[in-house]
Design a protein around this motif. Structure first.
Motif, PDB file in Angstrom:
ATOM      1  N   ILE A   7       0.864  -1.178   0.000  1.00  0.00           N
ATOM      2  CA  ILE A   7       0.000   0.000   0.000  1.00  0.00           C
ATOM      3  C   ILE A   7       0.899   1.226   0.000  1.00  0.00           C
ATOM      4  O   ILE A   7       1.613   1.486   0.975  1.00  0.00           O
ATOM      5  N   LEU A   8       0.912   1.949  -1.095  1.00  0.00           N
ATOM      6  CA  LEU A   8       1.714   3.168  -1.217  1.00  0.00           C
ATOM      7  C   LEU A   8       0.836   4.371  -0.913  1.00  0.00           C
ATOM      8  O   LEU A   8      -0.227   4.535  -1.511  1.00  0.00           O
ATOM      9  N   ILE A   9       1.286   5.206  -0.003  1.00  0.00           N
ATOM     10  CA  ILE A   9       0.568   6.431   0.332  1.00  0.00           C
ATOM     11  C   ILE A   9       1.163   7.580  -0.478  1.00  0.00           C
ATOM     12  O   ILE A   9       2.327   7.936  -0.312  1.00  0.00           O
ATOM     13  N   GLY A  10       0.375   8.154  -1.374  1.00  0.00           N
ATOM     14  CA  GLY A  10       0.834   9.289  -2.158  1.00  0.00           C
ATOM     15  C   GLY A  10       1.334   8.911  -3.536  1.00  0.00           C
ATOM     16  O   GLY A  10       1.283   7.753  -3.957  1.00  0.00           O
ATOM     17  N   GLU A  11       1.854   9.917  -4.230  1.00  0.00           N
ATOM     18  CA  GLU A  11       2.178   9.782  -5.647  1.00  0.00           C
ATOM     19  C   GLU A  11       3.566   9.212  -5.919  1.00  0.00           C
ATOM     20  O   GLU A  11       3.920   8.935  -7.067  1.00  0.00           O
ATOM     21  N   ILE A  76       3.130  -1.248   4.115  1.00  0.00           N
ATOM     22  CA  ILE A  76       2.671   0.131   3.925  1.00  0.00           C
ATOM     23  C   ILE A  76       3.907   0.995   3.667  1.00  0.00           C
ATOM     24  O   ILE A  76       4.859   0.973   4.444  1.00  0.00           O
ATOM     25  N   VAL A  77       3.896   1.736   2.581  1.00  0.00           N
ATOM     26  CA  VAL A  77       5.073   2.517   2.171  1.00  0.00           C
ATOM     27  C   VAL A  77       4.677   3.964   1.919  1.00  0.00           C
ATOM     28  O   VAL A  77       3.633   4.242   1.315  1.00  0.00           O
ATOM     29  N   GLN A 115      -0.683  -6.460  12.420  1.00  0.00           N
ATOM     30  CA  GLN A 115       0.692  -6.879  12.130  1.00  0.00           C
ATOM     31  C   GLN A 115       1.167  -6.581  10.711  1.00  0.00           C
ATOM     32  O   GLN A 115       2.064  -7.253  10.187  1.00  0.00           O
ATOM     33  N   ALA A 116       0.540  -5.596  10.055  1.00  0.00           N
ATOM     34  CA  ALA A 116       1.097  -5.113   8.790  1.00  0.00           C
ATOM     35  C   ALA A 116       2.420  -4.409   9.070  1.00  0.00           C
ATOM     36  O   ALA A 116       2.633  -3.880  10.172  1.00  0.00           O
ATOM     37  N   LYS A 117       3.326  -4.394   8.096  1.00  0.00           N
ATOM     38  CA  LYS A 117       4.606  -3.724   8.247  1.00  0.00           C
ATOM     39  C   LYS A 117       4.531  -2.342   7.591  1.00  0.00           C
ATOM     40  O   LYS A 117       3.778  -2.142   6.634  1.00  0.00           O
ATOM     41  N   SER A 118       5.340  -1.423   8.083  1.00  0.00           N
ATOM     42  CA  SER A 118       5.314  -0.066   7.527  1.00  0.00           C
ATOM     43  C   SER A 118       6.718   0.483   7.365  1.00  0.00           C
ATOM     44  O   SER A 118       7.598   0.240   8.185  1.00  0.00           O
ATOM     45  N   LEU A 119       6.900   1.235   6.270  1.00  0.00           N
ATOM     46  CA  LEU A 119       8.209   1.788   5.906  1.00  0.00           C
ATOM     47  C   LEU A 119       8.052   3.242   5.504  1.00  0.00           C
ATOM     48  O   LEU A 119       7.191   3.586   4.700  1.00  0.00           O
TER      49      LEU A 119
END
Length: 406
Positions: A7-11, A76-77, A115-119
């Motif tokens: 899941i990419l947040i933004g452009e 999540i990126v 437990q999703a991962k985020s970066l």
């Protein structure tokens, strides 16, 4: 087990097509579209759609968060630029919106033990020159699992400003990079010992610079800055040499056009030996000044101080940034000419003989005396060490760090 997804947040930023890596490793791609946009990158939404991504609009509701289907197989990126201070005002609205969405999704993930991962990754367009925005950043990244930095100096700058994240995963890797398949091994028998410059042309000694007569490719947004004379000169040159006026090498809204431009660019520029990076004030002692004022330059206060009266870029920017133009040179076997070796990536490029360190205008002149054999050695080194500037090593590192199953 739920499907793997990014899941990419933004452009996103440059080389957005590197997300194909995740798709080819079995991930679905969702992109959350923000209300605020940057003219440089908003075309990426169309690009992501062509890559098979699902484009969704954010909604601060429980139904929206549940629809994301967060699970241990979710990454999540968000990231790239972050405009905090007055010198990065155009980015602030986009960046604060992305940060707010990141916080709300990662908090929902934490509160519900999904437990999703985020970066959160960082590029050189990072600025914390506003105390209020800095505090907001600290608060809204509290649930983020990992932070990724283009180079070690950028990492040190962020950790100096946001020491609270030191207990999270701290990773080094250049995120906005091309896939390996787009790197050309330049074995051209033609050695045109001239200079190419993509994008911005920034140098503290323009008269010395102009004597070298580089082939200039200004940023398309120079139309808005009324650099009409520059563009007419370039247009004449391109017409005579069958080169395009603009190339979409690192991003754009039409993927077929990007692919075609990459082929066309290599075909018509592979003979050119050298690519000019950002020099800024290197010929006026900027490296020594940075060593002297490093702690101030990297601090929130110093991040609002331009490196000279004629620019809006702060002093640290020239040393923390990995310019995308360097990637465009490297992926085409054109040798970058860089102005310092203050961070880890540039140190490696120099060590592995993939780039030349330029300290004075005379260094540029001396390049004309290199033999064809020496130049070909650098071209070969670039191709043989492409793991330094391609996305696969970074992507594989993320899969390993977050323990995604194949």
């Amino acid at each position: 087990m739920k499907n793997k997804q990014v899941i990419l947040i933004g452009e996103g930023c440059f080389f957005a097509d590197n997300f194909l890596f995740f798709k080819e490793h079995g991930f679905n791609l969702k992109v959350i579209r923000t209300k605020n946009k940057l003219e440089y990158f908003c075309a990426n939404y169309n690009l992501f759609e062509q890559l098979g991504a699902q484009i969704i609009d954010f909604s601060d509701t429980q139904d929206f968060y549940k629809s994301l289907e967060l699970s241990p197989q979710t990454l999540i990126v968000t990231g790239g630029h972050f405009g905090g201070g007055k010198l990065f005002l155009p980015m602030q609205k986009v960046d604060t919106e992305e940060l707010d969405i990141l916080y709300k999704i990662t908090k929902f993930n934490f509160d519900n033990n999904l437990q999703a991962k985020s970066l959160r990754y960082f590029n050189g367009d990072t600025n914390f020159g506003d105390e209020k925005i800095l505090l907001d950043f600290k608060q809204k990244t509290r649930y983020v699992d990992a932070f990724l930095f283009d180079n070690d100096l950028l990492r040190d700058m962020v950790l100096l400003n946001v020491p609270e994240i030191k207990n999270k995963k701290i990773l080094l890797g250049w995120f906005e990079t091309p896939l390996e398949r787009f790197v050309k091994h330049n074995t051209s028998a033609c050695f045109e010992k001239s200079f190419l410059s993509l994008g911005r042309i920034l140098c503290s000694t323009p008269k010395e610079f102009q004597k070298l007569k580089p082939l200039l490719y200004p940023n398309p947004h120079l139309w808005h800055r009324k650099k009409i004379n520059q563009l007419f000169i370039k247009f004449k040159h391109c017409f005579l040499n069958r080169r395009k006026l603009f190339y979409h090498l690192a991003n754009g809204e039409n993927y077929n056009e990007i692919l075609a431009d990459r082929i066309h660019f290599f075909m018509h520029h592979q003979c050119i030996c050298f690519g000019i990076s950002h020099f800024y004030d290197v010929f006026r002692g900027s490296v020594a000044d940075f060593h002297k004022n490093k702690h101030l330059d990297l601090s929130p206060q110093g991040q609002n101080i331009p490196h000279n009266p004629f620019t809006d870029k702060p002093a640290y920017y020239a040393f923390c940034n990995n310019p995308s133009k360097d990637l465009c040179y490297l992926m085409n076997g054109i040798i970058p000419l860089i102005s310092h070796d203050e961070h880890s990536l540039y140190k490696e490029l120099i060590k592995r003989k993939m780039a030349f360190l330029i300290k004075s205008p005379q260094d540029l002149v001396n390049l004309k005396n290199l033999s064809n054999k020496e130049i070909q050695t650098y071209r070969d080194n670039i191709f043989n060490n492409r793991e330094l500037f391609t996305f696969e090593p970074v992507g594989n590192m993320l899969l390993k760090e977050f323990q995604f199953c194949e």
